[in-house]
Every structure is written in C-alpha cells, then in structure tokens.
Design a protein around this motif. Structure first.
Motif, short mmCIF file in Angstrom:
data_model
loop_
_atom_site.label_atom_id
_atom_site.label_comp_id
_atom_site.label_asym_id
_atom_site.label_seq_id
_atom_site.Cartn_x
_atom_site.Cartn_y
_atom_site.Cartn_z
N THR A 454 -4.20 1.07 4.34
CA THR A 454 -5.95 0.74 4.76
C THR A 454 -5.74 -1.13 5.36
OG1 THR A 454 -6.63 0.11 2.84
CG2 THR A 454 -7.32 2.12 3.56
N GLY A 455 -5.76 -1.92 4.20
CA GLY A 455 -5.24 -3.04 4.31
C GLY A 455 -4.10 -3.58 5.15
N LYS A 456 -3.18 -3.36 4.97
CA LYS A 456 -1.61 -3.17 5.01
C LYS A 456 -1.58 -3.56 6.75
CE LYS A 456 2.81 -4.81 4.65
NZ LYS A 456 3.20 -4.28 5.95
N PRO A 457 -1.66 -2.48 7.38
CA PRO A 457 -1.71 -2.01 8.73
C PRO A 457 -2.71 -2.98 9.46
CG PRO A 457 -2.26 -0.01 7.29
CD PRO A 457 -2.20 -0.33 6.32
N ALA A 458 -4.20 -2.71 8.75
CA ALA A 458 -4.93 -3.52 9.53
C ALA A 458 -4.05 -5.06 10.17
CB ALA A 458 -6.34 -3.46 8.91
N ASP A 459 -4.06 -5.54 8.34
CA ASP A 459 -2.84 -6.80 9.12
C ASP A 459 -2.16 -7.07 10.20
OD1 ASP A 459 -4.94 -7.98 7.03
OD2 ASP A 459 -3.48 -8.02 5.81
N ALA A 460 -1.21 -5.75 10.02
CA ALA A 460 0.08 -6.40 10.53
C ALA A 460 -0.34 -5.55 12.18
CB ALA A 460 0.86 -4.77 10.22
N PHE A 461 -1.19 -4.98 12.36
CA PHE A 461 -2.01 -5.45 14.04
C PHE A 461 -3.33 -5.12 14.57
CE2 PHE A 461 1.06 -1.18 13.11
CZ PHE A 461 1.58 -1.32 13.93
N ASN A 462 -3.12 -6.31 13.46
CA ASN A 462 -3.90 -7.37 14.15
C ASN A 462 -6.02 -6.72 13.94
OD1 ASN A 462 -3.96 -9.56 14.06
ND2 ASN A 462 -3.24 -9.97 15.74
N ILE A 463 -5.96 -6.09 13.30
CA ILE A 463 -7.27 -4.70 13.40
C ILE A 463 -8.14 -5.78 12.85
CG2 ILE A 463 -8.05 -2.67 12.73
CD1 ILE A 463 -5.53 -1.17 13.95
N LYS A 464 -9.60 -6.04 12.86
CA LYS A 464 -10.49 -7.01 12.39
C LYS A 464 -11.33 -6.49 11.49
CE LYS A 464 -7.62 -10.79 13.51
NZ LYS A 464 -6.80 -10.44 11.86
N GLU A 465 -11.90 -6.45 11.06
CA GLU A 465 -13.56 -6.10 10.40
C GLU A 465 -12.78 -4.56 10.08
OE1 GLU A 465 -16.10 -7.14 13.36
OE2 GLU A 465 -16.67 -9.10 12.23
N ARG A 466 -12.04 -3.88 9.67
CA ARG A 466 -11.56 -2.85 9.10
C ARG A 466 -10.05 -2.96 8.32
NH1 ARG A 466 -13.91 -0.01 13.12
NH2 ARG A 466 -14.28 -0.62 15.17
N GLY A 467 -10.34 -1.83 7.47
CA GLY A 467 -9.14 -1.67 6.32
C GLY A 467 -9.19 -2.34 5.40
N GLN A 468 -10.97 -2.90 5.00
CA GLN A 468 -11.37 -3.20 3.91
C GLN A 468 -13.14 -2.85 3.11
OE1 GLN A 468 -10.06 -7.30 2.63
NE2 GLN A 468 -8.63 -7.87 3.91
N ILE A 469 -12.74 -2.59 2.36
CA ILE A 469 -14.33 -2.52 2.10
C ILE A 469 -14.72 -3.30 1.54
CG2 ILE A 469 -16.02 -1.06 0.41
CD1 ILE A 469 -15.24 0.83 2.20
N ALA A 470 -16.08 -4.15 2.76
CA ALA A 470 -16.24 -6.05 2.49
C ALA A 470 -17.62 -5.30 3.93
CB ALA A 470 -15.37 -6.49 3.28
N GLU A 471 -18.43 -6.43 3.15
CA GLU A 471 -20.02 -6.07 3.79
C GLU A 471 -19.37 -7.51 5.59
OE1 GLU A 471 -22.22 -8.93 1.42
OE2 GLU A 471 -22.21 -7.41 -0.50
N GLY A 472 -20.39 -7.29 5.77
CA GLY A 472 -20.01 -7.05 7.40
C GLY A 472 -18.90 -6.16 8.03
N ASN A 473 -18.00 -5.62 7.38
CA ASN A 473 -17.22 -5.09 8.15
C ASN A 473 -18.01 -3.05 8.92
OD1 ASN A 473 -15.04 -6.67 7.51
ND2 ASN A 473 -13.49 -5.00 6.74
N TYR A 474 -16.53 -2.74 9.94
CA TYR A 474 -17.36 -1.61 9.95
C TYR A 474 -17.31 -0.56 8.74
CZ TYR A 474 -17.66 -3.56 14.58
OH TYR A 474 -17.96 -4.05 16.23
N ALA A 475 -18.01 0.49 9.15
CA ALA A 475 -18.18 1.55 7.49
C ALA A 475 -17.04 2.75 8.31
CB ALA A 475 -19.84 2.06 7.61
N ASP A 476 -16.24 2.46 8.45
CA ASP A 476 -15.40 3.50 8.02
C ASP A 476 -14.44 3.39 6.65
OD1 ASP A 476 -14.47 3.62 10.91
OD2 ASP A 476 -12.56 2.46 10.94
N ILE A 477 -15.19 4.92 5.99
CA ILE A 477 -14.30 5.00 4.89
C ILE A 477 -14.32 6.39 4.44
CG2 ILE A 477 -16.34 4.49 2.38
CD1 ILE A 477 -18.09 2.50 3.43
N THR A 478 -13.33 6.17 3.42
CA THR A 478 -12.74 7.62 2.88
C THR A 478 -13.11 7.38 1.63
OG1 THR A 478 -11.17 7.61 4.61
CG2 THR A 478 -10.98 8.99 2.73
N VAL A 479 -13.61 8.52 1.09
CA VAL A 479 -14.16 8.97 -0.42
C VAL A 479 -13.00 9.77 -0.45
CG1 VAL A 479 -15.94 9.37 -1.98
CG2 VAL A 479 -16.33 7.70 -0.29
#
Length: 535
Positions: A454-479
């Motif tokens: 999640t966070g690692k590939p988002a950082d590598a490819f500059n995918i913003k507001e995804r890849g982390q569970i954080a307030e304000g981010n897009y709600a892409d969630i896997t449970v």
C-alpha cells in the motif's frame, strides 16, 4: 452522501507503523474520521472486530490492459483486496496504437494481454484508451505506463534497427505527449520485441522526458538469468544518465546456475542507493513465472513481428536453427528452456479451440500428446495459435523469494496473465504474502507486509491520497482476517478466490462484502498531472 463505519477494527495504516484499535468512518469517497466514532442512524455499521482494516492494495504490475475493457469488474484482483492497478507493463500494451499497426500489434500483444473482437482498437493514443476505460466504469482504479514498444512502433515501425536522430526525437515527443495524456511513467520489456531492439541510448533519451515529469521507469530488464549483473548495471546507468526513478519488474534471478549471482545483485542495489539513484522493485510471491510462450524462441525469430514469426516457424531449416540456438545459447539472450527446461515450462492459454488440449501440459508432455519431438510440437503450437500462447515456468527457490521480499526496495505485485489457465498469482498474490509469509513463516510482520502492498507502492509511483488509512484520503480500503487470509489457487487449479478477504472498498463503495462480490464497480482512471497522480 453514504456513510459507512468500520467499527472495532485493527487499523494497519500502510505506513509501517504498529497496528492499533480504532473505528474508521467513510463518507462519500473519503475517510473522514479515525478513532472512536459513535454510530448514528445515518451510518451503515460494519463490525470489524478481529479484522485488519488496511488501505486498498496497489498492484504495480498488472496485465488487465485488455481485460478491463471486456470484463471491467476484474474480480480476480478485487477479490484479493486490490483497489488500484498499474497497466502498460513490459513495454508492450494497448496505447499508443496508430491505425496502420492495429493488426500486427494485436498479434504481438495477444500472448501477453490477450485479444478480443469486442474491443474497438481505434483509440489511437493513451488519452483515447484511458477514456475507454472510464467508459466501462472499472472495478479497481487504473493507472497507465506508456510502453516503449508502442512508442518505438509509432516512431519507426517494427524493424530490428536503431533509430535515426530524427526518429529518436520523435520517440521523445511521443513519450511527452503520452505523459501529458496522463501516463504515470514509462515501461519497457527488453526481452520483448520491438523493445529488445533498442540500445541503452534510446532508453536513456526517453527516460529524460519521464524524469521531467517525476515519473518512474519500470523495466523488465534485458536479463534475469546468465547476464543479470550486466543487465542491472545497464538499468542503473539509465537511471544515472537520465535522472529517472527506476523500478525493476518482478525482481528475481532465474536458473540454478545463476543463484551465485544473488550477492552481486544485492550489492548493485546498495551501490545505486549510495549514488542517490531512486530504485524500487516489485515481486510476486511464487517460485514460478509467467509470460508468453514465444519468448522461448531466439530473438532473431521475432524480427518484423508476428507474421514473420509464423513464416519462420513454417521453414524446416529455420526450425533446426531455432533448436540449435536454444540448445547452445545466444549471448545476451534469456534462454527460458536453458534455465527452466522443457519439463518445467507449461502451456497456460491458447487462442483457438483446436489446441485447448495443450493447456496445462508441459512442453515435454505436449510432445508426448502430439507424438512428436517436443520442439516441433511447441513450434507447431506457436504457429497455429499465431504466437498467442501463455506459459508458466519454474525457476527459483522459496529462500530466494523471502530474501528479495525482505529488501526495502520491494513491493508486492501479481504480474498475472488473465487468460486460459493462469498463474495462481492472478487470484492470490497478496493474500499469499499475508497468509504464508506473514502468519505462517513470519518472514515479514503484518505492518511490513501491508506497507509493501500500500504505502510503499503509492510513494514509489506518486499516487497521492491513497495507500494509507488517513483522514482526508480516498476510501480505498481492504478489510481482512489476519488469522485466516490465504491464497487458494494452485498451478493445476489456479482460478480460486482467496480466503479471508472480507470487505473491499473502492472510492467509498463496497465491491466485496462479507467475502462476496457485490457486483458494484467504482474505480476510476488515475492520471498524472504535473508531478502527482490525481483522480
């Protein structure tokens, strides 16, 4: 706007931090609150007690390029928790595609991404292709890398030669156009035609354009076997001379005789880091790979495209030369038969009903079935199927998988071809890491594994507001259930959804609920704008 509350879950936030207990509230397509949330009647409440609430997984090496247009749910990916895919891999994909090359390019691409008469191939460029994806409303989010082979084809055709200075400038112009059209980087596959015809200078010049956009260069390198160290040095040189960020596809070494090169590979990664070159790589968690069967043919067989391949496969004397070159080797060529063997290469897909009986057989078994030499049986198959044949090859060890998995450069991918009897990674790569390598073998902690998904590939490819569970981010969630999550597919029965993936949300909409697909699709195309990827 709809409100969904994941209550009492264990948040594994995608940063690598320790998991913690919290509620996660989604409103519309965003995460709006993390902490203690008091439910109210406006909320749909999901009891996540005993479950891990993680960011949606990001597949940095996907081959859904055609499938997304034919079957936009892409259930094998969504059902394993993937909410974003990166298409355009290995330097050969859907766009750009000039009108005059539609027929030969469909044949060239068929063994990797398939072919379909349901698709209108007259979209011309990345802008047109991405618009088509938006039109079908995909299940996952989709990003796109502009492929080197498509660029080369548009600029100078499919011939095996070096570009003139004018043609090289044209290639750079095409890369710039496609980056402006929303591509997030450039890919190449230096074992695939026509990419393999290109020399280092050609790649460096294109990568200079990608670097201007802070994009990433994704590479199936020239060798993953005998000459892998020289190949890695070429990739690092490309990064150094162009300034581009480097991402090795499906990082590994193939063949027992090359296992002694692993220490040298690690040393090169560390030297690149010391020199300030940004290097990452992805890996699928299996000891077998998957690609198009045509790669077993010597490079010269592919000169001029698929029609020329078929002509050469019809020539008995050229067949003898093919066998000689496979048996004796050609310098600088990754010889799959050499490092896997005819008995460890299996047919996974064909185009016609005539040869469906070949699917699931090794090349040795194919020869036995056809009652002829396995090379002739294989050459016949490639000829009759117009090179549109997929394969799986066994090449490595579990110890090597774990060694590369633990490296800081690594993130998880599937790299699965979707046709026929696919590699089981299509259905289970991410759950396999969580079940086998986290829970059972403890090669990674849970938070390390989720970060690498999640966070690692988002950082590598500059995918913003995804890849982390954080307030304000897009709600892409896997449970998922960390106690039960596991892949189920095998090499003999690969098309099985995993266990333990309970909920998958894409931009605030549940596409998987209680382990079942809901039939809903809420993905979008993520385009690059400036130095960021945005919705």
């Amino acid at each position: 706007m709809a409100k969904i509350l994941f209550q009492n879950g264990m948040v594994v936030d995608g940063t690598g931090a320790k998991p913690y207990q919290a509620d996660v509230l989604v409103e519309g397509d965003r995460i709006v609150k993390i902490g203690k949330v008091t439910p109210d009647p406006s909320m749909e409440v999901i009891d996540a007690a005993g479950l891990a609430v993680a960011p949606g997984f990001i597949d940095t090496h996907s081959h859904s390029d055609l499938q997304i247009l034919v079957d936009p749910e892409v259930k094998p990916k969504v059902m394993q928790g993937i909410t974003t895919e990166i298409l355009g891999q290995d330097g050969i994909s859907m766009a750009p595609l000039p009108e005059q090359y539609i027929s030969p390019w469909r044949k060239n691409l068929a063994g990797l991404d398939g072919d379909s008469d349901q698709v209108d191939y007259h979209y011309k460029d990345t802008a047109g292709y991405l618009k088509m994806i938006e039109g079908v409303k995909p299940g996952p989010n989709e990003c796109y890398l502009v492929p080197h082979g498509n660029v080369r084809m548009e600029a100078m055709g499919l011939d095996n030669r070096q570009p003139t200075e004018v043609e090289l400038e044209k290639m750079k112009e095409i890369v710039r156009r496609e980056m402006e059209n929303g591509a997030i980087g450039l890919s190449t596959g230096l074992i695939y035609m026509p990419c393999a015809y290109g020399e280092t200078k050609e790649v460096v010049e294109m990568c200079k354009v990608v670097a201007e956009y802070d994009g990433r260069f994704v590479i199936h390198q020239r060798s993953e076997a005998d000459t892998i160290l020289d190949s890695m040095k070429e990739v690092i040189r490309i990064g150094k001379e162009s300034g581009v960020k480097i991402h090795y596809s499906h990082f590994k070494v193939c063949g027992r005789k090359n296992w002694d090169k692993i220490d040298g590979m690690v040393q090169l990664l560390e030297e690149a880091e010391k020199e300030g070159i940004d290097v990452s790589y992805d890996q699928y968690p299996y000891v077998a790979g998957s690609t198009m069967l045509g790669v077993i043919l010597p490079p010269w067989v592919h000169d001029g495209g698929t029609n020329k391949v078929i002509e050469r496969l019809n020539d008995p004397e050229l067949r003898k030369k093919m066998v000689y070159d496979i048996e004796h080797g050609i310098p600088g060529w990754d010889n799959f038969v050499d490092f896997a063997g005819l008995d460890n290469i299996y047919v996974t897909s064909v185009k016609t009903e005539k040869n469906k009986d070949a699917v699931g057989l090794s090349l040795t078994q194919l020869g036995e079935l056809r009652q002829k030499d396995p090379y002739d049986a294989t050459f016949d198959l490639l000829r009759d199927e117009e090179n549109a044949v997929g394969m799986v090859d066994f090449y490595g060890t579990e110890d090597h998988v774990k060694l590369f998995m633990k490296r800081p450069e690594m993130n998880v991918c599937t790299d699965g071809l979707l046709g026929g009897k696919p590699h089981p990674r299509v259905y289970g790569a991410f759950p396999r890491v969580l079940g086998k390598y986290v829970r059972e073998e403890k090669a990674l902690t849970l938070e390390q594994a989720v970060y690498k998904m999640t966070g690692k590939p988002a950082d590598a490819f500059n995918i913003k507001e995804r890849g982390q569970i954080a307030e304000g981010n897009y709600a892409d969630i896997t449970v998922f259930n960390p106690d039960t999550v596991i892949d189920k597919g095998t090499f003999t029965d690969p098309a099985q959804y995993p266990e333990g993936i309970e909920y998958v949300m894409v931009n605030g909409v549940l596409e998987v609920s209680e382990g079942n697909h809901t039939g809903r699709r809420n993905g979008t195309v993520l385009r690059k704008k400036g130095k960021e990827v945005i919705k």
